[in-house]
Each structure stands twice: as structure tokens, then as C-alpha cells.
Design an enzyme around this catalytic site. Structure first.
Site, PDB file in Angstrom:
ATOM      1  N   CYS A 124       0.796  -1.264  -0.025  1.00 25.85           N
ATOM      2  CA  CYS A 124      -0.011  -0.221  -0.189  1.00 25.85           C
ATOM      3  C   CYS A 124       0.998   1.418  -0.042  1.00 25.85           C
ATOM      4  O   CYS A 124       2.039   1.113   0.024  1.00 25.85           O
ATOM      5  CB  CYS A 124      -0.796   0.083   1.365  1.00 25.85           C
ATOM      6  SG  CYS A 124       0.060   0.176   2.937  1.00 25.85           S
ATOM      7  N   CYS A 150       3.267   1.636   2.786  1.00 30.41           N
ATOM      8  CA  CYS A 150       4.535   0.933   2.399  1.00 30.41           C
ATOM      9  C   CYS A 150       5.561   1.802   1.520  1.00 30.41           C
ATOM     10  O   CYS A 150       6.807   1.619   1.924  1.00 30.41           O
ATOM     11  CB  CYS A 150       4.475  -0.325   1.813  1.00 30.41           C
ATOM     12  SG  CYS A 150       3.253  -1.231   2.676  1.00 30.41           S
ATOM     13  N   ASP A 196      10.583  25.066 -33.686  1.00 31.40           N
ATOM     14  CA  ASP A 196      11.744  25.653 -34.237  1.00 31.40           C
ATOM     15  C   ASP A 196      11.357  24.875 -35.835  1.00 31.40           C
ATOM     16  O   ASP A 196      10.307  24.172 -36.351  1.00 31.40           O
ATOM     17  CB  ASP A 196      12.869  24.246 -34.174  1.00 31.40           C
ATOM     18  CG  ASP A 196      14.099  24.868 -34.948  1.00 31.40           C
ATOM     19  OD1 ASP A 196      14.319  25.904 -35.215  1.00 31.40           O
ATOM     20  OD2 ASP A 196      14.466  23.749 -35.594  1.00 31.40           O
ATOM     21  N   ASP A 204      15.131  19.901 -32.907  1.00 33.91           N
ATOM     22  CA  ASP A 204      15.681  18.796 -33.251  1.00 33.91           C
ATOM     23  C   ASP A 204      17.372  19.085 -33.266  1.00 33.91           C
ATOM     24  O   ASP A 204      18.170  18.168 -33.410  1.00 33.91           O
ATOM     25  CB  ASP A 204      15.393  18.274 -34.752  1.00 33.91           C
ATOM     26  CG  ASP A 204      15.643  19.131 -35.643  1.00 33.91           C
ATOM     27  OD1 ASP A 204      15.795  20.423 -35.532  1.00 33.91           O
ATOM     28  OD2 ASP A 204      16.095  18.454 -36.751  1.00 33.91           O
ATOM     29  N   ASP A 257      18.779  24.079 -30.396  1.00 38.32           N
ATOM     30  CA  ASP A 257      17.596  24.111 -29.889  1.00 38.32           C
ATOM     31  C   ASP A 257      17.503  23.731 -28.247  1.00 38.32           C
ATOM     32  O   ASP A 257      16.468  23.771 -27.564  1.00 38.32           O
ATOM     33  CB  ASP A 257      16.476  23.194 -30.574  1.00 38.32           C
ATOM     34  CG  ASP A 257      16.315  23.724 -31.975  1.00 38.32           C
ATOM     35  OD1 ASP A 257      16.110  24.798 -32.278  1.00 38.32           O
ATOM     36  OD2 ASP A 257      16.308  22.670 -32.943  1.00 38.32           O
TER      37      ASP A 257
END
Length: 740
Positions: free
Chosen positions: A34, A37, A432, A633, A637
Site C-alpha cells: 500500500c 509501505c 523550430d 531537433d 534548440d
């Protein structure tokens, strides 16, 4: 459960090695039941010297711990053990069974069923009961054999001076069992008294059934990991010394020539050196159609060779392969906690002690107030049983596992649960241009010269840019190769990021770069100014070739075009349909950027932005609009991706971009941005639904039990149902598919 432990840099990304010197380890944890724990294991791990952070996930049953390089991993295992749970550094073998053993549940149910039959018949006027001694015989193995796990875990919790679900169940069922034994002994000479063996036995059986169903549901939620792991072939055919030999895939080394026949899986990441084929990469990138591949093109380990025989030179194997890093990213995302889970952790820290207090008050109130101590015990037992915090502990991680798993299946890799949670709030997406909305393979479309001679100008421009890896520079050098222009040597090359490049060619100092840079250098552009405006209106990126002598004059005008991705306009439209605004942030001139933006439907354009200023633009968008995502990419960036609330990196881009982002899009398809936001919204909705029902269940169930409206049997059934329903609700995410 995760099958092994892993040591790795805490900033491991998809392609490159870890950059962080801290160590991260993922440990399988056994014995957690639970949210209480989870809190206890985390607390124990954080006390270990050198530990920087520790996150425990109930749904995956793992702990992710970051600690200093000099710390001992064994100390983590010791800390978990002292807290009453088990952890190990040795690999945990996969079980041949798909679920935990079902027979204890079935055996417990067979023993409990006869005890429940009289209770089921009572409403129909059939008052019948088993002999008391037979009830004792049936209930005892259920209580102390099949229910032994609750005593073991509850005892460990007491030793750790805390509480958990097992302690609640152990105390509650023991009270019902003890009361029944007392009544049996006391009234042995006066017939069969009303006993409550069925209450304790039913609760134990129902909890065991609930945990078994819960485990099955959790396995279904995490099946994406197993599907990815199944992509790894066990054997590979390698060409060595002119012969083809069959070897274990672990034996493949970088540089080996791997022969892949039709219908076989590619054994390692690499580059095709012989043959041509179509490759099915659907389980890796989410791309539904096979992709054509030929010599010089890259293939990913785990993809399926659809037709022709190919020979692949291995470039990455083992843990460095794309597939291994995809699995690592998904596992990491599923093991990490979403920020909303902190609320649950705070509640669970005090939950069990509060429930024990409420049960004690219930016992005292009913016993002292009515004198009916039998009823008082049963109502206290109902309080203990129904107040299981399992549903609270599973509400968030179950949804995160299901959400990240189905997203990975469709080519969206979510690095951590925080990115998954933040993405649902995104209101602005900054794109971009190059490589994101465009194909990222610019070509030289136009070349205008002041002298009217094309070849000499192209040769000079190619010479200056021969030392650059910039896409625009490659467009010029590739055009020079196609036209077989004379190759000229260049020296003293100097790159000015975001502006251009200069070099010495023969006795001349030349530069190739943007209009902005040319003006900064004092170059006279008037001779070709009209042509510049015309090319920019066509959406071409303009670069200048200039001589940096005393006169500083323009020699040529280069018009470079980059084809728009066919999905770009649809991606912007899908974001708009979700009330998300798209913005373009580009280093291109305003005329070019606005021309491209108009073609895809973007109205807000931030043009002529230098790489170092992109992060500032993202921050400005955040201040104006709220939560902002950045899509890119390239290396330039990376700062903007890190500055955004959540970064989306194209899987075809650079390592730096993926390292700085929270989400990696395995295909270069900008529509996946909308898909990622959509799965984030759906996952967060499931988290909120699960937490609402988990809290509602306890807020309503505990008072009803305390007031005597719920029997222990009903409370046990409701408790088991709550955990199963939370995980089942999360499993509905598996049906999600991107709309496009």
C-alpha cells in the site's frame, strides 16, 4: 516487477552516454502492499548516507535511487531490509507464469465457501449453521496459512514502528477469529452460538483475490515494456573472415557485418552496406508502414526486414542501441512519480495510525455505549478492513504506467512522469522551423551572382562552407558536388554561431552568412537587394557570399529551400483543435519565416532569433501565455528545450536535443506533438478519477463501517474491489490511439 537492477547516469538519454557523475540504481522491492509501505521504504532509503533522492513506485514495485559515486549499493538493500521489506542487487529471474500463483486464492476460497453458505441462506428464512468445531477447522488454515503473509508483513511494520495494509488486515481478521473462538468455548455446552469465522476467512480470501487481480492488471498496464523487450533477437548471423556464423546477439560487436534475411529482426543498430529492402519499424517508431532502406541508410535493432537480404555494419550494440535506450526511457518514466503523487504520500504517512485510532474509538463507543461487545468488535474489524490504502497508492502510478506504455507503442517516448503531467497544461507550442516543420534537408534552389558567372561563385561558397556541418552549408557543398564544380582548399575557417562562416580561399578572405551578419560586417548588398526580396517571398532562406576585403562587397546570393513536411499543416490544425496555439521561433529572416508559417497556418512568428536567444523567447511566451512546450531537433534548440515547461525532441535530431527534452518523438512527424498532449490529458484525467474514487471510497466507507452499516465481509469485498477498479480504470488508456 523489474527483472534486474540497473546502474547508470541519472541523465541517460536516447542516443548518447550519460553526462552526470552521480549514480542511479533501480531496485526491485518485495513486500509492499500500500501507499504506507511506499512512504516507509522511501524514508529508509533517504536516510542512507550519500543518497540524493529516492522514489518508490508501488505499481512497478521498484525503487529508483540516486546517490553519490562513492556510496555502497549494498547499504540500500540493508536499509530496505531494516524497514521490513526485501530488495536485492542480483538479477531477478523472469517467472514462467504470467501471474502470481492462483492456487492459494482458490484453496482459500474453497475453505471459505462453506462458511458463507449459511450467511447467504439466512435472508431466505433458512437458519442453518455448520458445527462450531467444523467452522474452526475450515477457518484456521485460511487465517494462519493463507493469511500468514499479513502477519509477517504486519509484524515487520510494528518492528519499524509504523503501519500498513497488512497490519490492518491482520488485526481485523484476528479480532474476528479470536471473538469466534471465545464464543465457541464459552457456549460449547449450549449448542452452536453465532460465530464470526466467516468474516475473518472471507476478508483474507477477498484480499488475496484482490491482490491477485491487481497483479494481473498491473502486468497488463506494463506490457509495453515486455513488447519492447521481445523485439531483441536472441541470435545474429555475422560475416567474419568471409564466412557467415551464427552467434548470440550479445556477441555482436561494433563494426561487425550482420546478415539479415527476409522476415528476420535486425540484430543491432547499423548502416546498410549491401542490399535494399523495406523495414518494419512500427513497434519502435510507431510508423505503421514499412520504410524503404538502401546502402548507406541506417536501420534500428529490433526492426523487421520485410523483404530483401541486407548486410548491416553494426554501429551500436547492447545498452548503447536505440532499442535498449527506448526501453530504459520507458522504464524510467514508469518508475518515476508524478508530482501529484506527493499529496498521496503526505496522506499515507498518517493514514494507518489514524485508522487504528478510529477503530479503537469505534470499539470503545459501541462496547461502552451499548454493552454489545460482539458488535463493537465486528464494527471495529470493518473499519480496519475497509480502510486499506492500496487504491491510494496505485491511483497515480497505474495511470502513468498505462499512459507511458501506450504512448511508446505509438512512437512517443515520455522521459518521466513529470513531463507527462505537465504536458496536459500546455497552451502554447513553439516550433523550430528546420527539421521540425520542414524535412531538414535544404537544397540550393537559386544562385544569383553580381558578375553573372555561376560556377566560380558556387566553388567559392562551397570552399568556405566545406568545414561546416550546418544543414545550409551541406546544401551548398552537395550542390557543388552535383554540378562537379572545382574543389578549392580553404583555411583559417571561423564559425560565428547563428550568423555564418568565414574562411580564406587562396588570397581572398570570404564569408557566407545571413543578411543580418552581412550588414554587421558592413558588406554592400545593394547590387542584389531586389533579388533577395523576391527569393524570400518564395520562402527561400537567403545566404550571401561576400568578400571581406577593403571594399567588402557581395559576390553572390544563395537561395536555399527546405521542403515542408507534409504533416506540418495538419499538426498545427490538430493543436488548434485542442485550443493550443502554435508559434514559430526561427533564426531565418522575418520574410522567409512568415512565408513558411503562412503555409502551415501559424500566425505568431518570432523571426531572426539567434540560438542563444531562443530560450529567452520561450521564457517570454511562458510569461505571456502560461505553460509552454518547445519542439526542436538541433543542438541550437537544446537551451530552448530545457527552458520550456516541457520539451519535445524529434527522434531524428541530435543527442543534445533529446537529452534536454522531456518527450522524444521517435518519428519526425510533428503531429505526434498533438498526440503527446492528448495522451497526457487523458492520463491526467485518469489520475484525477482514480484519486477521487480512492479518497471518496475511504471518506465514505470508514464512517459507514464505524456506524455499523457494513459487515466485515462487505468491507473486505469493497476494499478488494477498490484496488482492482483503480487499476482497471487506468487500463482503459491502452485503447488510446493518435487521432491522425
Amino acid at each position: 516487477m523489474v527483472a534486474d537492477f540497473r546502474l547508470h547516469g541519472s541523465n541517460a538519454d536516447l542516443k548518447g552516454p550519460a553526462l552526470d557523475t552521480s549514480i542511479q540504481i533501480r531496485l526491485p522491492i518485495e513486500g509492499m502492499t500500500c501507499a504506507s509501505c511506499v512512504a516507509r521504504v522511501e524514508k529508509a532509503l533517504k536516510k542512507v548516507p550519500g543518497v540524493g533522492s529516492a522514489e518508490v513506485n508501488l505499481a512497478t514495485e521498484t525503487a529508483t535511487v540516486t546517490f553519490a559515486a562513492g556510496a555502497r549499493p549494498e547499504s540500500l538493500v540493508e536499509a530496505v531490509h531494516k524497514a521490513g521489506y526485501e530488495a536485492r542487487l542480483a538479477p531477478v529471474p523472469h517467472s514462467s507464469s504470467t501471474d502470481r500463483s492462483w492456487w492459494p486464492v482458490a484453496a482459500s476460497a474453497l475453505l471459505t465457501l462453506p462458511l458463507l453458505v449459511p450467511m447467504a441462506l439466512d435472508p431466505f428464512g433458512m437458519h442453518w449453521a455448520l458445527p462450531g468445531w467444523l467452522q474452526l477447522v475450515l477457518a484456521t488454515p485460511v487465517q494462519f496459512v493463507f493469511g500468514a503473509r499479513f502477519y509477517r508483513a504486519g509484524w515487520k511494520a510494528l518492528l519499524a514502528r509504523t503501519g500498513n495494509m497488512d497490519l490492518l488486515v491482520a488485526i481485523g481478521t484476528s479480532a474476528a477469529y479470536a471473538l469466534s473462538v471465545y464464543l465457541l468455548i464459552r457456549h460449547a455446552e449450549h449448542g452452536v452460538p453465532h460465530l464470526y469465522f466467516e468474516a475473518g476467512a472471507a476478508v483474507v480470501t477477498l484480499v488475496l483475490l484482490g491482490k491477485w487481480l491487481e497483479h494481473r492488471a498491473k502486468r497488463q498496464a506494463s506490457e509495453a515494456i515486455r513488447a519492447l523487450q521481445a523485439l531483441r533477437p536472441e541470435r545474429a548471423r555475422v560475416r567474419r573472415d568471409g564466412q557467415e556464423i551464427d552467434v548470440p546477439v550479445e556477441s555482436v560487436k561494433v563494426g561487425d557485418l550482420v546478415v539479415v534475411r527476409p522476415a528476420e529482426r535486425v540484430a543491432a543498430d547499423g548502416e546498410i552496406v549491401e542490399g535494399a529492402t523495406h523495414v518494419d519499424e512500427s513497434l519502435i517508431t510507431g510508423e505503421s508502414l514499412p520504410v524503404g532502406k538502401g546502402p548507406g541508410e541506417r536501420v534500428t535493432g529490433g526492426s523487421v526486414n520485410a523483404e530483401g537480404l541486407i548486410v548491416v555494419r553494426a554501429t551500436a550494440v547492447g545498452a548503447q542501441s536505440v532499442l535498449a535506450r527506448i526501453i530504459e526511457m520507458v522504464e524510467t518514466a514508469q518508475a518515476r512519480k508524478a508530482p501529484i503523487q506527493r499529496l498521496v504520500d503526505q496522506v499515507s504517512a498518517v493514514f494507518v495510525p489514524v485508522v487504528l485510532g478510529i477503530a479503537a474509538l469505534t470499539l470503545a463507543a459501541w462496547g461502552i455505549g451499548t454493552g454489545d461487545w460482539e458488535r463493537a468488535v465486528l464494527d471495529a474489524v470493518a473499519v480496519l478492513v475497509i480502510a486499506c490504502p492500496c487504491a491510494l497508492g496505485l491511483a497515480t502510478p497505474a495511470a502513468v504506467i498505462a499512459g507511458t506504455g501506450v504512448a511508446a507503442k505509438h512512437g512517443v517516448l515520455i522521459k518521466d512522469a513529470e513531463a507527462l503531467e505537465i504536458a496536459h497544461r500546455v497552451r502554447v507550442v513553439a516550433f523550430d522551423k528546420t527539421g521540425t516543420l520542414t524535412v531538414g534537408k535544404p537544397t540550393l534552389v537559386a544562385l544569383e551572382t553580381a558578375s553573372g558567372e555561376r560556377s566560380p561563385a558556387l566553388a567559392l561558397a562551397a570552399a568556405v562552407q566545406s568545414g561546416s556541418e550546418h544543414p545550409l552549408a551541406k546544401a551548398v557543398t552537395e550542390a557543388a558536388k552535383r554540378e562537379r564544380t572545382a574543389t578549392l582548399p580553404a583555411s583559417e575557417t571561423k564559425v560565428t554561431p547563428g550568423r555564418g562562416i568565414e574562411a580564406r580561399v587562396g588570397e581572398r578572405r570570404l564569408a557566407v552568412g545571413s543578411s543580418r551578419w552581412m550588414r554587421e560586417l558592413g558588406v554592400d548588398l545593394s547590387a542584389l537587394a531586389d533579388r533577395q526580396a523576391a527569393l524570400e517571398r518564395e520562402g527561400l532562406t537567403v545566404s550571401w557570399l561576400a568578400e571581406l576585403g577593403d571594399a567588402r562587397r557581395a559576390l553572390a546570393l544563395l537561395g536555399i529551400g527546405d521542403e515542408l513536411k507534409p504533416e506540418a499543416a495538419q499538426a498545427v490544425a490538430e493543436l488548434a483543435s485542442r485550443h493550443v496555439e502554435s508559434v514559430m521561433v526561427s533564426g531565418d529572416s522575418r520574410v522567409v519565416a512568415e512565408a513558411i508559417a503562412a503555409r502551415v497556418g501559424i500566425k505568431n512568428v518570432r523571426a531572426e532569433v539567434l540560438p542563444e536567444d531562443k530560450a529567452r523567447e520561450v521564457q517570454a511566451l511562458h510569461e505571456a501565455h502560461g505553460t509552454v512546450a518547445m519542439v526542436g531537433d538541433g543542438i541550437n534548440d537544446a537551451p530552448a528545450l530545457a527552458a520550456a515547461d516541457v520539451g519535445f525532441a524529434m527522434g531524428s535530431g541530435t543527442d543534445a536535443a533529446m537529452h534536454a527534452s522531456g518527450v522524444t518523438l521517435m518519428r519526425g512527424d510533428p503531429r505526434l506533438v498533438a498526440a503527446a498532449i492528448d495522451i497526457s490529458r487523458r492520463t491526467y484525467a485518469k489520475i484525477r478519477q482514480n484519486l477521487f474514487w480512492a479518497f471518496f471510497y475511504n471518506v465514505v466507507g470508514i464512517p459507514l463501517a464505524a456506524l455499523g452499516f457494513l459487515s466485515p465481509v462487505v468491507a473486505g469485498a469493497a476494499m478488494a474491489l477498490s484496488s482492482v477498479s483503480v487499476v482497471t480504470n487506468a487500463l482503459l488508456l491502452k485503447r488510446w490511439k493518435p487521432e491522425s
